[in-house]
Design a protein around this motif. Structure first.
Motif, short mmCIF file in Angstrom:
data_model
loop_
_atom_site.label_atom_id
_atom_site.label_comp_id
_atom_site.label_asym_id
_atom_site.label_seq_id
_atom_site.Cartn_x
_atom_site.Cartn_y
_atom_site.Cartn_z
N LYS A 80 -41.66 18.22 14.39
CA LYS A 80 -40.87 17.04 13.99
C LYS A 80 -41.76 15.81 13.88
O LYS A 80 -41.66 15.03 12.93
N VAL A 81 -42.65 15.64 14.88
CA VAL A 81 -43.55 14.47 14.86
C VAL A 81 -44.44 14.51 13.62
O VAL A 81 -44.61 13.51 12.91
N SER A 82 -45.02 15.69 13.33
CA SER A 82 -45.91 15.81 12.16
C SER A 82 -45.14 15.52 10.87
O SER A 82 -45.64 14.82 9.98
N PHE A 83 -43.94 16.05 10.78
CA PHE A 83 -43.17 15.87 9.54
C PHE A 83 -42.76 14.40 9.36
O PHE A 83 -42.75 13.88 8.25
N SER A 93 -33.05 20.35 5.67
CA SER A 93 -32.51 21.71 5.70
C SER A 93 -32.89 22.48 6.96
O SER A 93 -32.23 23.44 7.33
N SER A 94 -33.98 22.07 7.62
CA SER A 94 -34.41 22.86 8.79
C SER A 94 -34.62 22.00 10.04
O SER A 94 -35.11 22.50 11.05
N TRP A 95 -34.26 20.71 9.96
CA TRP A 95 -34.60 19.76 11.03
C TRP A 95 -34.15 20.25 12.42
O TRP A 95 -34.91 20.22 13.38
N ASP A 96 -32.91 20.71 12.50
CA ASP A 96 -32.36 21.08 13.81
C ASP A 96 -33.10 22.25 14.46
O ASP A 96 -33.04 22.41 15.68
N THR A 97 -33.79 23.05 13.67
CA THR A 97 -34.46 24.23 14.24
C THR A 97 -35.94 23.99 14.50
O THR A 97 -36.65 24.86 14.99
N GLU A 98 -36.44 22.80 14.17
CA GLU A 98 -37.87 22.51 14.32
C GLU A 98 -38.21 22.15 15.78
O GLU A 98 -37.39 21.56 16.48
#
Lengths: 497, 88
Positions: free
Chosen positions: A207-210, A197-202
């Motif tokens: 992103k690496v942590s997630f 739901s929020s990937w593009d705004t991270e």
């Protein structure tokens, strides 16, 4: 009240210098009570002071709280635990034996009991900082804990969790990571949805942590989304590729399998003038490696002069495919495959890569086979991580077998788990730590008490070090260990009634 | 008993009392005790076990041992199910 200030002044200066007189009293008193001065100034001070005090008190009324609306906790469904269990819990809390707290909570939960209300605030406070204990604490705090949580926002975890979407959108970095971690452990698909739901705004770091968090509960269901991502940054791409390559059915892993099928095969030949059949592993190092594998994270050049570039690439490929691939490809058992690789020096160099693959893909059969049949080199390089990846029961058994060989590393690894050791392993560990009194101190035993069985209570004297100068240390440390083991024994006893 | 003690020595800072049927609660940053008639007193801000008192009560009236006077009383212990718990 002015007269009260006068009385305080009189007391400070003394009745000789400044006596308290009837004239100092307010008219409201002297109009109602007949009083007169006497020659005894001290007697007058006490008498008149007492009168003023009563006058002052008579005007004091309680607070009017009739409009205050109070709530009450629902009745508990589970009974409260035994008083003996409460006494142990109070000791654990006051002496901060957190290694034993988890055991207490688990036992209480298993016995379907609640903690006594007096302990709940301390437990709920701990649950704020120790998230790993939160669900156990909330369970043993029952209805009373839920009610307290509604009154104290710090303990109102259900409200926080109910609004996961808000926390995900507005929370701090650590809070968001914790949220994703806990959701991934319980509902992997929901966690993936939240991240999508929020990937593009991270940002890149987020992103690496997630992506690292997605390692838990990783499955084929994640593959379509992961393989479809187009990332520009190197860091994110590396993390993404690492994650994709953990899924056996992913494209890179399929490609690696195909290459290994071509490069590594069994060769049957004759030895001793044709009298004996000889089976070996044959590695074709000169196959053409497609560019695609280097884009997926395989490095081209070896930094080790003893290892050629082709060997280095093959090592990486072997470490990246599930070891069960070799059973299918070579039609042999893990034991045979390992022995075949170890037969010759030029193929033995690939065995550590098999160990890495066994750990990465959590293949228990291969892990056990590697520990059982691996040579000295493999045991030197990968023993601890192999044993670490085994289930508790097998970990115990293998750790006992190798404890004398690699005591420190194995003890470090074993104490990171909560499982209780068997008697033989506990004896082996204590035989070592009791001799190393400077490295293994009271802090070690306070933390390791979760692993050490209470049966060791009667054995502690037998671990007395032979060196005279170490004996006093061990007495001190075994005294500490005896104390925490006794508490552990009391926990188990109080919930077994 | 409290008024008798104060009559004998009105200069005492606080008197011990045992009160039945009082309910603790929190309003803003202050802890309070309320009786069945809606009368109440403050619990001093120095009292550290407000949540423990609250947990023991569960929102139900308690029998409580406290010391104080006027509108401030500090709980020292409570009886819950015939068991006395003191606040150390």
């Amino acid at each position: 009240m002015k007269v009260w200030e006068t009385i305080v002044n009189n007391a400070m200066l003394g009745t000789t210098k400044l006596p308290l007189r009837v004239a100092d009293l307010p008219a409201a008193i002297t109009e109602q009570v007949e009083v007169s001065d006497t020659p005894d100034a001290e007697e007058d001070f006490l008498r008149l002071g007492s009168l003023v005090y009563q006058y002052r008190q008579s005007g004091c009324v309680p607070l009017d709280l009739r409009s205050a609306v109070l709530s009450a906790a629902e009745a508990e469904i589970k009974p409260y635990c035994h008083t003996g269990a409460t006494a142990v819990l109070l000791t654990i809390l006051s002496e901060e034996h957190y290694a034993l707290l988890k055991l207490w909570l688990t036992q209480c939960e298993l016995a379907h009991k609640c903690a006594e209300p007096e302990c709940m605030p301390a437990l709920l406070d701990i649950s704020v900082g120790k998230k790993e204990l939160r669900s156990l604490i909330l369970s043993v705090c029952g209805k009373r804990g839920e009610w307290l949580g509604r009154l104290n926002p710090q303990w109102n975890f259900s409200a926080l969790e109910a609004d996961a979407q808000t926390l995900w959108q507005t929370g701090r970095a650590e809070e968001r990571k914790d949220l994703l971690k806990s959701l991934r452990a319980q509902q992997p698909a929901a966690a993936l949805e939240l991240l999508q739901s929020s990937w593009d705004t991270e940002g890149a770091n987020e992103k690496v942590s997630f992506l690292e968090i997605l390692t838990t509960g990783l499955s084929e269901h994640d593959l379509v989304w992961l393989e479809g991502l187009k990332e520009k940054g190197q860091k994110v791409n590396n993390a993404l590729q690492d994650l994709i390559k953990r899924i056996p059915t992913s494209q890179p892993v399929q490609g690696y399998r195909a290459l290994l099928k071509e490069a590594v095969n069994v060769k049957n030949s004759k030895a001793l003038l044709g009298m004996l059949a000889k089976t070996t592993i044959e590695v074709h190092e000169k196959i053409a490696f497609p560019d695609g594998i280097f884009k997926s994270g395989i490095e081209k050049l070896s930094s080790d002069k003893q290892v050629s570039d082709a060997q280095y690439i093959l090592i990486q490929l072997i470490a990246s495919v599930p070891p069960s691939f070799w059973n299918d490809h070579l039609k042999e058992t893990p034991e045979t495959v390992i022995k075949l690789f170890q037969k010759e020096k030029k193929t033995a160099l690939y065995v550590p890569a098999l160990a890495l693959a066994a750990v990465k893909f959590r293949d228990i059969v291969w892990t056990q086979a590697l520990v059982d049949h691996g040579d000295e080199e493999i045991l030197e390089s990968a023993l601890v991580s192999l044993i670490e990846s085994l289930p508790a029961k097998d970990r115990d058994r293998y750790a006992l077998r190798f404890i004398k060989k690699r005591p420190q590393e194995l003890i470090n690894m074993l104490t990171a788990f909560d499982d209780e050791w068997g008697n033989d392993l506990a004896k082996a560990v204590l035989s070592f730590t009791s001799q190393e009194v400077y490295a293994y101190n009271k802090t070690f035993y306070r933390a390791a008490v979760k692993n050490i069985p209470v049966t060791m209570l009667t054995e502690l004297e037998s671990f007395m070090p032979s060196e005279e100068q170490k004996k006093a240390y061990w007495r001190n440390q075994s005294h500490e260990l005896s104390g925490v083991l006794t508490l552990k024994q009391q926990i188990l006893h109080s919930f077994s009634r | 008993v409290a008024s008798e003690i104060l009559r004998v020595n009105p200069l005492l800072d606080s008197v011990p009392v045992v009160v039945e049927n009082v309910t603790p609660f929190k309003e803003g940053n202050r802890w309070l005790l309320k009786d069945e008639e809606g009368n109440g007193v403050f619990i001093p801000a120095t009292f550290q076990q407000g949540w423990q008192l609250m947990a023991l009560s569960g929102g139900e009236p308690l029998k409580i041992f406290a010391t104080g006077k006027d509108q401030d009383f500090e709980p020292f212990g409570v009886w819950v199910n015939n068991r006395y718990t003191f606040f150390a």
